[in-house]
Motif scaffolding. Sequence first.
Motif, PDB file in Angstrom:
ATOM      1  N   ASN A   1       3.619   1.932   6.652  1.00  0.00           N
ATOM      2  CA  ASN A   1       2.257   2.404   6.404  1.00  0.00           C
ATOM      3  C   ASN A   1       1.194   1.539   7.075  1.00  0.00           C
ATOM      4  O   ASN A   1       0.007   1.673   6.773  1.00  0.00           O
ATOM      5  N   GLY A   2       1.604   0.645   7.956  1.00  0.00           N
ATOM      6  CA  GLY A   2       0.653  -0.199   8.664  1.00  0.00           C
ATOM      7  C   GLY A   2       0.255  -1.433   7.881  1.00  0.00           C
ATOM      8  O   GLY A   2       0.557  -1.563   6.690  1.00  0.00           O
ATOM      9  N   MET A   3      -0.422  -2.305   8.579  1.00  0.00           N
ATOM     10  CA  MET A   3      -0.798  -3.592   7.991  1.00  0.00           C
ATOM     11  C   MET A   3      -1.952  -3.449   6.998  1.00  0.00           C
ATOM     12  O   MET A   3      -2.903  -2.718   7.240  1.00  0.00           O
ATOM     13  N   VAL A   4      -1.817  -4.173   5.899  1.00  0.00           N
ATOM     14  CA  VAL A   4      -2.872  -4.262   4.896  1.00  0.00           C
ATOM     15  C   VAL A   4      -3.393  -5.693   4.906  1.00  0.00           C
ATOM     16  O   VAL A   4      -2.606  -6.650   4.908  1.00  0.00           O
TER      17      VAL A   4
ATOM     18  N   GLN B   1      -5.468   8.546  -9.214  1.00  0.00           N
ATOM     19  CA  GLN B   1      -5.588   8.662  -7.767  1.00  0.00           C
ATOM     20  C   GLN B   1      -4.212   8.530  -7.125  1.00  0.00           C
ATOM     21  O   GLN B   1      -3.273   8.014  -7.737  1.00  0.00           O
ATOM     22  N   PRO B   2      -4.087   8.993  -5.871  1.00  0.00           N
ATOM     23  CA  PRO B   2      -2.808   8.809  -5.172  1.00  0.00           C
ATOM     24  C   PRO B   2      -2.470   7.320  -5.041  1.00  0.00           C
ATOM     25  O   PRO B   2      -3.344   6.455  -5.155  1.00  0.00           O
ATOM     26  N   LEU B   3      -1.222   7.036  -4.783  1.00  0.00           N
ATOM     27  CA  LEU B   3      -0.782   5.649  -4.626  1.00  0.00           C
ATOM     28  C   LEU B   3      -1.397   5.020  -3.374  1.00  0.00           C
ATOM     29  O   LEU B   3      -1.690   5.715  -2.401  1.00  0.00           O
ATOM     30  N   PRO B   4      -1.556   3.698  -3.386  1.00  0.00           N
ATOM     31  CA  PRO B   4      -1.978   3.003  -2.162  1.00  0.00           C
ATOM     32  C   PRO B   4      -0.783   2.893  -1.206  1.00  0.00           C
ATOM     33  O   PRO B   4       0.350   3.186  -1.595  1.00  0.00           O
ATOM     34  N   PRO B   5      -0.985   2.444   0.034  1.00  0.00           N
ATOM     35  CA  PRO B   5       0.123   2.345   0.985  1.00  0.00           C
ATOM     36  C   PRO B   5       1.251   1.425   0.515  1.00  0.00           C
ATOM     37  O   PRO B   5       2.414   1.653   0.832  1.00  0.00           O
ATOM     38  N   TYR B   6       0.896   0.395  -0.252  1.00  0.00           N
ATOM     39  CA  TYR B   6       1.890  -0.553  -0.770  1.00  0.00           C
ATOM     40  C   TYR B   6       1.532  -0.923  -2.204  1.00  0.00           C
ATOM     41  O   TYR B   6       0.365  -0.994  -2.567  1.00  0.00           O
ATOM     42  N   THR B   7       2.550  -1.150  -3.006  1.00  0.00           N
ATOM     43  CA  THR B   7       2.370  -1.650  -4.363  1.00  0.00           C
ATOM     44  C   THR B   7       3.261  -2.881  -4.531  1.00  0.00           C
ATOM     45  O   THR B   7       4.168  -3.108  -3.732  1.00  0.00           O
TER      46      THR B   7
ATOM     47  N   HIS C   1      -1.570  -8.603  -7.907  1.00  0.00           N
ATOM     48  CA  HIS C   1      -1.017  -7.276  -8.184  1.00  0.00           C
ATOM     49  C   HIS C   1      -1.648  -6.257  -7.251  1.00  0.00           C
ATOM     50  O   HIS C   1      -2.871  -6.136  -7.185  1.00  0.00           O
ATOM     51  N   LEU C   2      -0.821  -5.529  -6.511  1.00  0.00           N
ATOM     52  CA  LEU C   2      -1.252  -4.400  -5.685  1.00  0.00           C
ATOM     53  C   LEU C   2      -0.891  -3.150  -6.472  1.00  0.00           C
ATOM     54  O   LEU C   2       0.290  -2.857  -6.671  1.00  0.00           O
TER      55      LEU C   2
ATOM     56  N   ALA D   1       4.542   8.626   1.210  1.00  0.00           N
ATOM     57  CA  ALA D   1       3.609   9.727   0.946  1.00  0.00           C
ATOM     58  C   ALA D   1       2.909  10.092   2.247  1.00  0.00           C
ATOM     59  O   ALA D   1       2.931   9.345   3.226  1.00  0.00           O
ATOM     60  N   GLU D   2       2.280  11.268   2.242  1.00  0.00           N
ATOM     61  CA  GLU D   2       1.533  11.729   3.412  1.00  0.00           C
ATOM     62  C   GLU D   2       0.145  11.087   3.485  1.00  0.00           C
ATOM     63  O   GLU D   2      -0.377  10.833   4.558  1.00  0.00           O
ATOM     64  N   SER D   3      -0.477  10.858   2.326  1.00  0.00           N
ATOM     65  CA  SER D   3      -1.806  10.260   2.294  1.00  0.00           C
ATOM     66  C   SER D   3      -1.868   9.233   1.164  1.00  0.00           C
ATOM     67  O   SER D   3      -1.087   9.287   0.216  1.00  0.00           O
ATOM     68  N   PHE D   4      -2.820   8.321   1.298  1.00  0.00           N
ATOM     69  CA  PHE D   4      -2.916   7.208   0.359  1.00  0.00           C
ATOM     70  C   PHE D   4      -4.344   7.042  -0.142  1.00  0.00           C
ATOM     71  O   PHE D   4      -5.293   7.432   0.519  1.00  0.00           O
ATOM     72  N   ALA D   5      -4.454   6.396  -1.289  1.00  0.00           N
ATOM     73  CA  ALA D   5      -5.760   5.979  -1.814  1.00  0.00           C
ATOM     74  C   ALA D   5      -5.883   4.475  -1.557  1.00  0.00           C
ATOM     75  O   ALA D   5      -4.904   3.808  -1.210  1.00  0.00           O
ATOM     76  N   ALA D   6      -7.064   3.964  -1.754  1.00  0.00           N
ATOM     77  CA  ALA D   6      -7.304   2.539  -1.487  1.00  0.00           C
ATOM     78  C   ALA D   6      -6.517   1.629  -2.423  1.00  0.00           C
ATOM     79  O   ALA D   6      -6.074   0.568  -2.028  1.00  0.00           O
ATOM     80  N   GLY D   7      -6.337   2.014  -3.667  1.00  0.00           N
ATOM     81  CA  GLY D   7      -5.621   1.168  -4.614  1.00  0.00           C
ATOM     82  C   GLY D   7      -6.504   0.081  -5.191  1.00  0.00           C
ATOM     83  O   GLY D   7      -7.704   0.019  -4.938  1.00  0.00           O
TER      84      GLY D   7
END
Length: 157
Positions: free
Chosen positions: A120-123, A66-72, A59-60, A28-34
């Motif tokens: 999407n970078g490190m979480v 809301q938009p998806l987080p960077p990783y699930t 669980h991520l 995705a172009e942008s993410f939510a915190a999740g």
Amino acid sequence: MTQTPLKLSPIHVHYQNFWSVNVQATLAESFAAGDIQVERMIKKLPGRENCWSVYFELHLKAVDGQPLPPYTGNIIAEGVYEVLPNYPNDPERLVRVTGCSMLYGALRELVSTITARGPNGMVTLPSVSFVEDAPIVDQQKKSAKKAAKKSAATKKS
């Protein structure tokens, strides 16, 4: 710099295993915190003095609407911990606080390592405390004994 001798912990880690690891990058172009949820189960191991198993399901997830987080995804992990027999306090409480903290720390490290190589970078999972979830067995026992003594004293009067 002064040297401080290390003091060994009264809790011993037998093992920490990851039974299932499923982390997916979101395209995705942008993410939510999740949302991060942890289900856990702590149980005394039968036939083993002062040993407990800590089982986590992490669980991520996306937050509804809301938009998806960077990783699930989700991760299942288990740790087995033994408390030294001469530990003067409640050994189960030590596992509920310290054992859970150690296993969660291993999960934080794993998520950071996996996502550091992701698109999407490190979480990094947030720091959490397991203290308020730990029952204070000693305090409950002390309160029950005080109530019993008070009740017995009242009956004698």
